[in-house]
Design a protein around this motif. Sequence first.
Motif, short mmCIF file in Angstrom:
data_model
loop_
_atom_site.label_atom_id
_atom_site.label_comp_id
_atom_site.label_asym_id
_atom_site.label_seq_id
_atom_site.Cartn_x
_atom_site.Cartn_y
_atom_site.Cartn_z
N UNK A 87 0.82 -1.21 0.00
CA UNK A 87 0.00 0.00 0.00
C UNK A 87 0.85 1.25 0.00
N UNK A 88 2.05 1.16 0.55
CA UNK A 88 2.94 2.31 0.61
C UNK A 88 3.38 2.82 -0.75
N UNK A 89 3.21 2.01 -1.78
CA UNK A 89 3.61 2.43 -3.11
C UNK A 89 2.55 3.20 -3.87
N UNK A 90 1.36 3.36 -3.29
CA UNK A 90 0.26 4.05 -3.97
C UNK A 90 0.38 5.57 -3.80
N UNK A 91 -0.04 6.29 -4.80
CA UNK A 91 0.04 7.75 -4.76
C UNK A 91 -1.17 8.34 -4.05
N UNK A 92 -1.01 9.50 -3.41
CA UNK A 92 -2.15 10.18 -2.78
C UNK A 92 -3.24 10.50 -3.79
N UNK A 93 -4.48 10.39 -3.34
CA UNK A 93 -5.62 10.58 -4.24
C UNK A 93 -6.11 12.02 -4.32
N UNK A 94 -5.86 12.81 -3.29
CA UNK A 94 -6.53 14.11 -3.19
C UNK A 94 -5.54 15.27 -3.14
N UNK A 95 -4.31 15.04 -3.53
CA UNK A 95 -3.28 16.07 -3.42
C UNK A 95 -3.68 17.33 -4.18
N UNK A 96 -3.62 18.44 -3.49
CA UNK A 96 -3.93 19.74 -4.08
C UNK A 96 -3.01 20.77 -3.41
N UNK A 97 -1.93 21.07 -4.08
CA UNK A 97 -0.93 21.97 -3.48
C UNK A 97 -1.48 23.37 -3.23
N UNK A 98 -2.62 23.67 -3.85
CA UNK A 98 -3.23 24.96 -3.60
C UNK A 98 -3.80 25.09 -2.19
#
Length: 388
Positions: free
Chosen positions: A213-224
Amino acid sequence: MSPAVVVDAVRTPSGRGKPGGALSGVHPADLLATTLTALLERTGVDPARIDDVIAGCVGQAGDQATNVARTALLTAGYPESVPATTVDRQCGSAQQALHFAAQGVMSGAYDVVVAGGVESMSRVPLGFPGREGKPFAPLAGRYPEGLVGQGVSAEIIAGRWKLGRLELDEFAARSHELAAARAAAGDFAREIVPVGGVTADETIRPGTTAEQLGGLRPSFRDDGLAERFPEIGWHITPGNSSPLTDGASAALVTSEAKAAELGLTPRARLTGFAVTGSDPLLMLTGVIPATQRLLDRTGLTIDDIDAFEVNEAFAPVPLVWARELGVDLAKVNPRGGAIALGHPMGASGTRILATLISHLEATGGRRGVITMCEGGGMANATLVELVR
């Protein structure tokens, strides 16, 4: 008031809520009808005796529009004289349907009622708040900085309670491990009603590890959002969130007196109810005050409860809940939760009920609590006591 009892509770398997999922070819009314039919077959109740069918559904559009509970009832062959209504308390819709059913029985308004829910997320996709339309626009005066979707709320909660990525992924892996073990042992067989050739939950992934699971990318990333919420670490992924799911569930609720009159053997009593609003920004934390309100109303403590079902919409929810209330995680979601078993939103409340009752029966437990976070900042909590 007459106590409300659950005679039986059933659910469909959980199918992945996307095209090609195991249940994606089944109309949601047919999914719910499958559980409505199963209740009659398993209990022998004359459907003409049912006073109402109350079903939860969140996405009341497309195939789930126009009172899907009534469509399902007629599809199941119930008499036309039996009414039905569809309710929406977001993820707690089926649990709210259960509350309405039990409270109707306790007040004398109903003798026999079915509570349940359905969600076909492959047919009526989950719309991220704000992506389509402006559902929060009327609230701009009260919340001028704006509200956020549930995934971002989960990120904020994880950040504020200092939950790291590894802790979240370990909890998610635990969910799959527990669910896979119980499935292999046949412990879900009593609650699952097959749909076509589908007999098992498609959402369980045996052998899942935190490392994977640690290899999965974040789903909701919003640098704003980084300046507004500096605590966010962007740890929420598909692996530590509940999957989009298709499924339905239903429970037959009546009074103890009516059950005796009809020759029915109740499995559990519904002896306490709570519902509360909470901060719509941290909308997933409502399970904490809802549980506390339930315990206060019933005069019980955490130690009086044998098992808790805290819906795993996202891994931070049960982790923060357990930390705030001082609950041993061994008592939380002992058969796995929504991360593994799926979260067909409108159906999850009575799905969890079926799983909790089965667990209490298998382990000799007496009491269990169900609680569910809900969109918009709400939560339900229910006290369930086994009938011995």
